[in-house]
Design an enzyme around this catalytic site. Structure first.
Site, PDB file in Angstrom:
ATOM      1  N   ARG A  15      44.249  32.353  29.712  1.00 43.18           N
ATOM      2  CA  ARG A  15      42.909  31.887  30.127  1.00 43.18           C
ATOM      3  C   ARG A  15      42.442  30.664  29.331  1.00 43.18           C
ATOM      4  O   ARG A  15      41.259  30.510  29.037  1.00 43.18           O
ATOM      5  CB  ARG A  15      41.878  33.018  30.027  1.00 43.18           C
ATOM      6  CG  ARG A  15      42.147  34.198  30.937  1.00 43.18           C
ATOM      7  CD  ARG A  15      41.097  35.277  30.773  1.00 43.18           C
ATOM      8  NE  ARG A  15      41.217  35.920  29.469  1.00 43.18           N
ATOM      9  CZ  ARG A  15      40.282  36.694  28.920  1.00 43.18           C
ATOM     10  NH1 ARG A  15      39.143  36.902  29.551  1.00 43.18           N
ATOM     11  NH2 ARG A  15      40.476  37.248  27.743  1.00 43.18           N
ATOM     12  N   GLU A  16      43.368  29.791  29.007  1.00 42.68           N
ATOM     13  CA  GLU A  16      43.020  28.626  28.197  1.00 42.68           C
ATOM     14  C   GLU A  16      41.968  27.745  28.869  1.00 42.68           C
ATOM     15  O   GLU A  16      41.074  27.205  28.205  1.00 42.68           O
ATOM     16  CB  GLU A  16      44.277  27.801  27.906  1.00 42.68           C
ATOM     17  CG  GLU A  16      45.295  28.493  27.006  1.00 42.68           C
ATOM     18  CD  GLU A  16      46.333  29.290  27.765  1.00 42.68           C
ATOM     19  OE1 GLU A  16      47.420  29.526  27.212  1.00 42.68           O
ATOM     20  OE2 GLU A  16      46.062  29.675  28.946  1.00 42.68           O
ATOM     21  N   LYS A 114      33.368  34.684  49.487  1.00 46.54           N
ATOM     22  CA  LYS A 114      34.725  35.172  49.265  1.00 46.54           C
ATOM     23  C   LYS A 114      35.720  34.344  50.079  1.00 46.54           C
ATOM     24  O   LYS A 114      35.454  33.959  51.212  1.00 46.54           O
ATOM     25  CB  LYS A 114      34.831  36.647  49.653  1.00 46.54           C
ATOM     26  CG  LYS A 114      34.104  37.591  48.701  1.00 46.54           C
ATOM     27  CD  LYS A 114      34.742  37.610  47.342  1.00 46.54           C
ATOM     28  CE  LYS A 114      34.000  38.511  46.367  1.00 46.54           C
ATOM     29  NZ  LYS A 114      34.159  39.923  46.666  1.00 46.54           N
ATOM     30  N   GLY A 434      22.946  46.467  37.363  1.00 51.17           N
ATOM     31  CA  GLY A 434      23.730  47.380  36.530  1.00 51.17           C
ATOM     32  C   GLY A 434      23.996  46.894  35.132  1.00 51.17           C
ATOM     33  O   GLY A 434      23.398  47.367  34.169  1.00 51.17           O
ATOM     34  N   ARG A 517      35.386  32.755  35.649  1.00 49.75           N
ATOM     35  CA  ARG A 517      35.391  34.214  35.702  1.00 49.75           C
ATOM     36  C   ARG A 517      36.773  34.720  36.082  1.00 49.75           C
ATOM     37  O   ARG A 517      37.314  34.380  37.126  1.00 49.75           O
ATOM     38  CB  ARG A 517      34.346  34.694  36.708  1.00 49.75           C
ATOM     39  CG  ARG A 517      34.411  36.163  37.070  1.00 49.75           C
ATOM     40  CD  ARG A 517      33.907  37.054  35.979  1.00 49.75           C
ATOM     41  NE  ARG A 517      33.769  38.420  36.450  1.00 49.75           N
ATOM     42  CZ  ARG A 517      33.967  39.490  35.706  1.00 49.75           C
ATOM     43  NH1 ARG A 517      34.316  39.351  34.433  1.00 49.75           N
ATOM     44  NH2 ARG A 517      33.807  40.697  36.182  1.00 49.75           N
ATOM     45  N   TRP A 563      39.987  45.815  44.474  1.00 48.53           N
ATOM     46  CA  TRP A 563      40.109  45.011  43.257  1.00 48.53           C
ATOM     47  C   TRP A 563      41.194  45.531  42.327  1.00 48.53           C
ATOM     48  O   TRP A 563      41.241  45.195  41.156  1.00 48.53           O
ATOM     49  CB  TRP A 563      38.762  44.925  42.539  1.00 48.53           C
ATOM     50  CG  TRP A 563      37.806  43.999  43.249  1.00 48.53           C
ATOM     51  CD1 TRP A 563      38.073  43.223  44.319  1.00 48.53           C
ATOM     52  CD2 TRP A 563      36.441  43.762  42.910  1.00 48.53           C
ATOM     53  NE1 TRP A 563      36.957  42.517  44.692  1.00 48.53           N
ATOM     54  CE2 TRP A 563      35.945  42.822  43.849  1.00 48.53           C
ATOM     55  CE3 TRP A 563      35.581  44.241  41.920  1.00 48.53           C
ATOM     56  CZ2 TRP A 563      34.623  42.365  43.813  1.00 48.53           C
ATOM     57  CZ3 TRP A 563      34.270  43.795  41.886  1.00 48.53           C
ATOM     58  CH2 TRP A 563      33.797  42.855  42.826  1.00 48.53           C
ATOM     59  N   GLU A 668      23.844  40.296  47.576  1.00 47.76           N
ATOM     60  CA  GLU A 668      23.767  38.901  47.157  1.00 47.76           C
ATOM     61  C   GLU A 668      23.055  38.145  48.268  1.00 47.76           C
ATOM     62  O   GLU A 668      23.349  38.340  49.437  1.00 47.76           O
ATOM     63  CB  GLU A 668      25.167  38.324  46.963  1.00 47.76           C
ATOM     64  CG  GLU A 668      25.178  36.835  46.634  1.00 47.76           C
ATOM     65  CD  GLU A 668      25.042  35.928  47.844  1.00 47.76           C
ATOM     66  OE1 GLU A 668      24.385  34.878  47.702  1.00 47.76           O
ATOM     67  OE2 GLU A 668      25.552  36.268  48.913  1.00 47.76           O
ATOM     68  N   HIS A 697      24.947  34.026  38.699  1.00 45.57           N
ATOM     69  CA  HIS A 697      26.174  33.306  38.362  1.00 45.57           C
ATOM     70  C   HIS A 697      25.896  31.909  37.839  1.00 45.57           C
ATOM     71  O   HIS A 697      26.816  31.182  37.473  1.00 45.57           O
ATOM     72  CB  HIS A 697      27.103  33.253  39.566  1.00 45.57           C
ATOM     73  CG  HIS A 697      27.575  34.608  40.009  1.00 45.57           C
ATOM     74  ND1 HIS A 697      26.855  35.386  40.876  1.00 45.57           N
ATOM     75  CD2 HIS A 697      28.665  35.329  39.675  1.00 45.57           C
ATOM     76  CE1 HIS A 697      27.493  36.528  41.061  1.00 45.57           C
ATOM     77  NE2 HIS A 697      28.589  36.519  40.350  1.00 45.57           N
ATOM     78  N   CYS A 729      23.190  40.147  41.207  1.00 41.84           N
ATOM     79  CA  CYS A 729      24.372  40.877  40.763  1.00 41.84           C
ATOM     80  C   CYS A 729      24.141  41.334  39.323  1.00 41.84           C
ATOM     81  O   CYS A 729      23.061  41.139  38.759  1.00 41.84           O
ATOM     82  CB  CYS A 729      25.602  39.976  40.872  1.00 41.84           C
ATOM     83  SG  CYS A 729      27.167  40.867  40.996  1.00 41.84           S
TER      84      CYS A 729
END
Length: 758
Positions: A15-16, A114, A434, A517, A563, A668, A697, A729
């Protein structure tokens, strides 16, 4: 036999790019340093692909945030609200991706949706009547030349003209058809530039061709490419499709002057039939997507070789291809230290997919392929049983489910009355989705526990302190329904996977979800069951700290499955029902322990909906909706069931969503300008609903009046007694300061609307 891939992961195996980008956002590094990190990652990818022996290596599959956003900037389709900020080119790009709030202005980000049937998100291009489509950026050419300088001849990848126009949002009176001419000119210029710099092949991605197409759609597609292809010169054009088959336009494609056609034979249900029934043009090369680019299991050579042999009967030349971009799977199994070699031997991440292509090429070049050592080793892998977690009890429980197990009684209208009497919430009750910010200290505490540096007692003590702080904060802000903050959770799916039997977990197998993300999907290895309660102690502790209702927070079975990397030896329906039975037990335990509101998130329900409407019911909704109903059908009428859904288009399945039979659904909505409101009103949506009033986001803090405007707009479409007020979210990715300010504005806005309008 030559080999090709559609695209490669871009965030870095560790994840650089994510970490460098976030440092740049915090102004800890310069743009030059960020660009150097990106360049290093691109070179590493090129090196891995070249050394594997891959014949068609992509370039321009890299992006700092999203490929569709890159295309919008390349074609000058950037709203003025971003360009008028007066920022640098890169910062303007990030403002469109993330929003901007600073001395140069205050703007929201572009909408995010999406990407077809994946967990990847793309930024929605916004086109108004004054947008001038033209070539405005040199990124594809720069990256092609960068690779060439490094000694790698690449196949540049660009989003195709049809998909670009089809996925755009038109904010004025004009439609896609009005922009065909300018789009043709822009793509013509792209081809001329690639001719000039010596590109041999260009890959034009057109995934929208696998969706249902009208006559107008096929007309636009033909108009675009009839003209664009006139300017291809010496460059060969590969039309690349993925995520399905091209049944609505196969013959149109065959007639156009493409040099190669990439078809998906994994998700394309009719791809093989189309070729059998119609043949394949002799002047074109078939790029056959026979290696799955979306799942992590090894390719079964015994199935792939006959499929390839069959296709070769219809085609002059076939290139062995991946079914879609490898963006959707992790980089490599080499970083996995804890999983046994026996388990890892069944996995093929992006790097291992390159190895599979190389092995298949070698096998196919052998005099006797079935006697090749690599072929034999692969057959032995698939011949051996790998299911060391079979659970006959789970299999039996799933098989014995009846229709009654999927029905909650009494019906919604009666439950709604019972719940309103029990909770007595004010009009426009406020809540969050949440999670609360996962700060550095939260992550450090979790990591220390995983490494054995602190005891379980110390770990839980820290989490309880954070929960107490979170509850106190929510009470101070004035929220009506509280959450415990989810400080014990690394991810809304991985956490539950770790608590369930039947899953295996990776350490470094990160996959990009959007921008910076990344997620680490768990892998369904065998039958799934719940060995013990997963969330009860945290929710019960949080409820003990307040008189206000505390939501129990769970992830739903469809989202957990969607997922995860699923099994390929049983149906998705069976896997979903196994997970649903496990979550059902958790729901009933929460209820038995005094939790009166339970949220079961189905954030990913929409994303796996088949791309063709004819497949929606039989292939997906007929088991996905019942799987959710199975989770909550056993609770009491007075227990309120919530669910939440993330960035997707909901209009086309709104009746199915209502039939999930939840009591409250949060959506959303903010990035899409609350367009879902009309859909809810038109369809007489019965479930109580909370369309998100601000975008979590983005790092910007919404003003109180901005939220008030959103609530008033909602009240025009939704009865006040059915409306909830909440963010879009969970708040996991946000910082504490912006979270507190945003929630204070949310609560104050709701209070003012109550007092002024109700």
């Amino acid at each position: 036999m030559k080999t090709s891939i559609v695209g490669y992961p871009r965030v870095g195996s560790l994840r650089e790019l994510k970490f460098a980008s976030e440092k740049y956002f915090r102004k800890e590094i310069t743009e030059t340093e960020l660009q150097e990190t990106a360049k290093t990652l691109r070179f590493e990818n090129l090196k891995a692909q070249k050394e594997s022996g891959l014949d068609f290596i992509p370039s321009n599959d890299f992006s700092f945030y999203d490929g569709i956003l890159d295309t919008a900037f390349m074609l000058n389709a950037v709203p003025k609200r971003y360009t008028n900020l007066g920022l640098s080119k890169l910062d303007t790009y990030f403002a469109a991706a993330r929003g901007y709030q600073g001395e140069n202005g205050d703007v929201k980000a572009l909408a995010m949706k999406k990407w077809f049937n994946t967990n990847y998100h793309y930024m929605v291009t916004e086109i108004d009547d004054n947008t001038e489509i033209r070539l405005a950026d040199d990124k594809p050419f720069t990256l092609y030349q960068e690779a060439q300088t490094a000694g790698v001849k690449t196949k540049p990848v660009i989003i195709g003209a049809y998909t670009f126009l089809k996925l755009a949002r038109y904010t004025g009176k004009k439609t896609a058809a009005d922009f065909v001419s300018d789009t043709v000119k822009a793509y013509t210029e792209i081809l001329k530039k690639f001719n000039k710099i010596g590109a041999e092949w260009i890959q034009v991605d057109e995934p929208c061709l696998v969706m249902d197409m009208t006559a107008d759609d096929t007309d636009i597609f033909e108009q675009l490419y009839t003209e664009i292809l006139k300017s291809k010169g010496s460059v060969k054009i590969l039309l690349q499709t993925y995520f399905g088959d091209v049944r609505d336009c196969y013959q149109n494609i065959c007639k156009l002057d493409f040099d190669g056609v990439g078809l998906d034979f994994i998700e394309g249900k009719q791809s093989e039939k189309l070729i059998e029934a119609n043949g394949f043009p002799k002047d074109k090369i078939l790029f056959a997507g026979l290696v799955n680019g979306k799942n992590i299991w090894k390719n079964n050579y015994r199935a792939t070789l006959p499929a390839l042999s069959k296709l070769q009967k219809y085609c002059n030349e076939v290139v062995l291809n991946i079914s879609c971009s490898l963006l959707h799977i992790p980089y490599t199994t080499r970083n996995e230290r804890k999983l046994s070699q026996d388990i890892l031997s069944h996995f093929a991440f992006a790097e291992e997919k390159l190895t599979e292509l190389a092995e298949l090429k070698e096998i196919l070049s052998s005099e006797n392929p079935i006697e090749n050592e690599k072929y034999i080793r692969n057959i032995q892998l698939f011949s051996a049983s790998r299911r060391d977690g079979a659970n006959p009890a789970v299999q039996k429980e799933t098989a014995q489910l009846t229709n009654a197990d999927f029905i909650r009684l009494p019906e919604f209208a009666e439950r709604e009355k019972i719940q309103k009497a029990r909770f007595n919430f004010p009009i426009l009750p406020t809540t969050t989705i949440g999670s609360f910010p996962q700060t550095a200290e939260v992550r450090v505490n979790r990591a220390a526990f995983r490494k054995g540096e602190i005891s379980e007692e110390q770990y839980e003590k820290f989490n309880k302190e954070k929960i107490a702080e979170c509850v106190a904060l929510q009470e101070k802000i004035g929220l009506d329904v509280l959450v415990h903050g989810e400080f014990e959770r690394n991810d809304m799916v991985e956490y539950f996977g770790e608590c369930l039997d039947g899953y295996v977990f990776t350490e470094k197998a990160w996959v990009q979800s959007y921008g910076t993300r990344c997620v680490k999907p768990p892998i369904v290895w065998s039958d799934v069951s719940r060995a013990k309660p997963m969330t009860v102690k945290w929710s019960v502790y949080a409820q003990s700290l307040t008189e206000k209702p505390m939501k129990g927070m769970l992830t739903g079975p469809v989202t957990i499955l969607n997922w995860s990397f699923p099994r390929e030896d049983i149906s998705l329906k069976e896997s979903a029902y196994q997970i649903a039975l496990a979550i059902r037990k958790e729901v009933l335990d929460l209820e038995a322990n005094g939790i009166s509101i339970i949220q079961v998130d189905e954030a990913a329900l929409r994303e796996k909906l088949p791309l063709r409407k004819s497949d929606w019911k039989n292939d997906y909704l007929d088991w996905a909706i019942p799987a959710f109903r199975l989770v909550h059908s056993g609770v009491k009428p007075e227990t309120q069931i919530h669910t939440h859904m993330c960035y997707s288009e909901f209009a086309d399945i709104i009746h199915d969503i209502d039939n999930m039979d939840a009591d409250v659904i949060t959506f959303e909505a903010s990035r899409s300008d609350l367009t879902i409101l009309d859909v809810l009103k038109e369809n007489n949506f019965r479930t109580e609903v909370g369309p998100g009033v601000y975008d979590i986001h983005s790092p910007r803090v919404p003003a109180k009046d901005e939220i008030k405007t959103a609530i008033v707009k909602m009240l025009d479409k939704i009865p006040a007694e059915k409306l909830w007020v909440n963010p879009d979210c969970g708040l996991k990715t946000r910082g504490n300061k912006e979270t507190v300010a945003s929630l204070e504005n949310l609560v104050n806005a709701a209070l003012e609307v109550r007092n002024e309008n109700l």
